[in-house]
Design a protein around this motif. Structure first.
Motif, PDB file in Angstrom:
ATOM      1  N   ALA A   1       0.817  -1.213   0.000  1.00  0.00           N
ATOM      2  CA  ALA A   1       0.000   0.000   0.000  1.00  0.00           C
ATOM      3  C   ALA A   1       0.852   1.266   0.000  1.00  0.00           C
ATOM      4  CB  ALA A   1      -0.944  -0.004   1.203  1.00  0.00           C
ATOM      5  N   LYS A   2       1.938   1.265   0.746  1.00  0.00           N
ATOM      6  CA  LYS A   2       2.783   2.458   0.809  1.00  0.00           C
ATOM      7  C   LYS A   2       3.438   2.724  -0.539  1.00  0.00           C
ATOM      8  CE  LYS A   2       6.484   4.687   3.439  1.00  0.00           C
ATOM      9  NZ  LYS A   2       7.468   4.530   4.565  1.00  0.00           N
TER      10      LYS A   2
ATOM     11  N   GLU B   1      -6.508   9.241  -1.198  1.00  0.00           N
ATOM     12  CA  GLU B   1      -7.163   9.414   0.100  1.00  0.00           C
ATOM     13  C   GLU B   1      -7.549   8.072   0.705  1.00  0.00           C
ATOM     14  OE1 GLU B   1     -10.470  11.943  -0.645  1.00  0.00           O
ATOM     15  OE2 GLU B   1      -9.276  13.791  -0.716  1.00  0.00           O
ATOM     16  N   ILE B   2      -8.013   7.163  -0.123  1.00  0.00           N
ATOM     17  CA  ILE B   2      -8.381   5.836   0.371  1.00  0.00           C
ATOM     18  C   ILE B   2      -7.176   5.150   1.016  1.00  0.00           C
ATOM     19  CG2 ILE B   2      -9.157   3.532  -0.325  1.00  0.00           C
ATOM     20  CD1 ILE B   2     -10.717   4.917  -2.595  1.00  0.00           C
ATOM     21  N   LEU B   3      -6.023   5.306   0.396  1.00  0.00           N
ATOM     22  CA  LEU B   3      -4.818   4.644   0.889  1.00  0.00           C
ATOM     23  C   LEU B   3      -4.246   5.302   2.148  1.00  0.00           C
ATOM     24  CD1 LEU B   3      -2.923   3.749  -2.402  1.00  0.00           C
ATOM     25  CD2 LEU B   3      -4.291   2.286  -0.942  1.00  0.00           C
ATOM     26  N   SER B   4      -4.797   6.453   2.526  1.00  0.00           N
ATOM     27  CA  SER B   4      -4.290   7.123   3.719  1.00  0.00           C
ATOM     28  C   SER B   4      -4.579   6.327   4.988  1.00  0.00           C
ATOM     29  CB  SER B   4      -4.903   8.525   3.842  1.00  0.00           C
ATOM     30  OG  SER B   4      -6.302   8.451   4.065  1.00  0.00           O
ATOM     31  N   VAL B   5      -5.507   5.374   4.916  1.00  0.00           N
ATOM     32  CA  VAL B   5      -5.828   4.567   6.102  1.00  0.00           C
ATOM     33  C   VAL B   5      -4.873   3.392   6.269  1.00  0.00           C
ATOM     34  CG1 VAL B   5      -8.261   5.160   5.847  1.00  0.00           C
ATOM     35  CG2 VAL B   5      -7.434   3.011   4.890  1.00  0.00           C
ATOM     36  N   ALA B   6      -4.051   3.147   5.269  1.00  0.00           N
ATOM     37  CA  ALA B   6      -3.142   1.992   5.320  1.00  0.00           C
ATOM     38  C   ALA B   6      -2.088   2.168   6.402  1.00  0.00           C
ATOM     39  CB  ALA B   6      -2.475   1.788   3.966  1.00  0.00           C
TER      40      ALA B   6
ATOM     41  N   GLY C   1       3.178  -1.979   6.275  1.00  0.00           N
ATOM     42  CA  GLY C   1       3.116  -3.410   5.981  1.00  0.00           C
ATOM     43  C   GLY C   1       1.829  -3.858   5.328  1.00  0.00           C
ATOM     44  N   ASP C   2       0.824  -2.971   5.259  1.00  0.00           N
ATOM     45  CA  ASP C   2      -0.442  -3.333   4.613  1.00  0.00           C
ATOM     46  C   ASP C   2      -0.258  -3.457   3.109  1.00  0.00           C
ATOM     47  OD1 ASP C   2      -1.912  -3.424   6.912  1.00  0.00           O
ATOM     48  OD2 ASP C   2      -2.914  -1.490   6.629  1.00  0.00           O
ATOM     49  N   SER C   3      -1.082  -4.318   2.526  1.00  0.00           N
ATOM     50  CA  SER C   3      -1.157  -4.412   1.070  1.00  0.00           C
ATOM     51  C   SER C   3      -2.505  -3.892   0.618  1.00  0.00           C
ATOM     52  CB  SER C   3      -0.987  -5.861   0.601  1.00  0.00           C
ATOM     53  OG  SER C   3       0.327  -6.324   0.845  1.00  0.00           O
ATOM     54  N   ILE C   4      -2.565  -3.454  -0.628  1.00  0.00           N
ATOM     55  CA  ILE C   4      -3.826  -3.035  -1.228  1.00  0.00           C
ATOM     56  C   ILE C   4      -4.211  -4.064  -2.280  1.00  0.00           C
ATOM     57  CG2 ILE C   4      -2.519  -1.488  -2.755  1.00  0.00           C
ATOM     58  CD1 ILE C   4      -5.033   0.089  -3.254  1.00  0.00           C
TER      59      ILE C   4
ATOM     60  N   VAL D   1     -11.482  -1.645  -3.832  1.00  0.00           N
ATOM     61  CA  VAL D   1     -10.178  -1.444  -3.213  1.00  0.00           C
ATOM     62  C   VAL D   1     -10.257  -1.925  -1.770  1.00  0.00           C
ATOM     63  CG1 VAL D   1      -8.397   0.237  -2.609  1.00  0.00           C
ATOM     64  CG2 VAL D   1      -9.774   0.565  -4.679  1.00  0.00           C
ATOM     65  N   GLU D   2      -9.397  -2.843  -1.399  1.00  0.00           N
ATOM     66  CA  GLU D   2      -9.363  -3.352  -0.032  1.00  0.00           C
ATOM     67  C   GLU D   2      -8.006  -3.061   0.585  1.00  0.00           C
ATOM     68  OE1 GLU D   2     -10.434  -7.450   0.102  1.00  0.00           O
ATOM     69  OE2 GLU D   2     -12.459  -7.116  -0.698  1.00  0.00           O
ATOM     70  N   VAL D   3      -8.030  -2.433   1.768  1.00  0.00           N
ATOM     71  CA  VAL D   3      -6.821  -2.137   2.533  1.00  0.00           C
ATOM     72  C   VAL D   3      -7.092  -2.545   3.972  1.00  0.00           C
ATOM     73  CG1 VAL D   3      -5.120  -0.405   3.188  1.00  0.00           C
ATOM     74  CG2 VAL D   3      -6.400  -0.132   1.062  1.00  0.00           C
TER      75      VAL D   3
END
Length: 247
Positions: free
Chosen positions: A8-9, A75-80, A83-86, A99-101
């Motif tokens: 995700a990062k 913006e959605i990825l800001s919650v990651a 180590g998280d994957s999207i 999109v799942e995070v």
């Protein structure tokens, strides 16, 4: 069909590298990867980034073009968290991207690609001069220029073998000058062009300070700027049109 999983990062860094110039982008997808290429509304600057399939944890795709709101997806990825994957999956029938995070699942409505400005073709360019330097030198030059002007000059002195970032204001001037010993590499040639600071300030926000950045320069030249996106292991390149200087 399109399904993909990636850090995700790393993916957020990719989106931010595109998003400094545009809010919306046509994303070309095929079995080799994803390509982001877009010009700002004024057609002054262009961003070009290809994220190869090999950099994904999982990747399956058929050739298609997606209209993506880069700002919303970022913006959605800001919650990651670290180590998280999207995970992304395209629903062709509804024209939406799931999109799942982590525990978050978000359904993103896609844009009509035809409603987004076509990316311009670029001519083959042979830069008279190239310089590779650490990002913090560009950061210093851009921030110094912001104090006195709305534009800056990028120049190479072919005889002295130096690279300079300069800005002239109504009363004050600033300059950052670097010789061979202060840059990673320098191929000197005739280069002296003026650029709008607005675009360089935007791009500067995503330039990694301690990583090399390569500039392609010339006289009133469509400047090139390239560096590796942090975490993504993929290069992003920009082109910036010069401001015409008249005698």
């Amino acid at each position: 069909m399109f399904t993909a999983t990636i850090d995700a990062k790393a993916f957020r860094n990719v989106l931010e590298s595109v998003g400094v110039l545009v809010e919306e982008c046509r994303v070309h997808i095929d079995s080799d990867g994803m390509r982001f290429r877009a010009a700002d509304p004024a057609l002054v600057a262009l961003v070009d980034l290809t994220l190869d399939a090999e950099h994904f944890e999982h990747y399956e795709a058929r050739e298609t073009v997606l209209g993506v709101n880069i700002e919303r997806l970022t913006e959605i990825l800001s919650v990651a968290e670290s180590g998280d994957s999207i995970q992304m999956e395209l629903d062709i029938s509804s024209h939406k991207l799931t999109v799942e995070v982590g525990t978050l699942s978000y359904t993103l409505g896609l844009l009509d690609p035809d409603s987004i400005r076509d990316e311009p073709d670029l001519p083959d360019l042979e830069p008279p001069a190239t310089v590779t330097l650490k990002g913090y030198h560009i950061d210093r030059g851009v921030k110094a220029a912001e104090m006195v002007s709305n534009h800056l000059r990028l120049a190479v002195d072919e005889d002295e073998e130096t690279f300079a970032i300069e800005a002239e204001g109504d009363t004050d001037d600033v300059a950052v000058e670097l010789g061979r010993e202060e840059v990673t590499s320098l191929a000197p040639g005739s280069a002296d062009s003026l650029y709008s600071l607005e675009y360089l300030t935007a791009i500067n926000r995503v330039i990694p300070n301690d990583e090399p950045v390569t500039l392609e320069l010339g006289e009133e030249f469509l400047a090139g700027l390239e560096f590796e996106v942090p975490e993504a292991k993929q290069s992003v390149s920009y082109r910036i049109a010069p401001r015409m200087q008249y005698a």
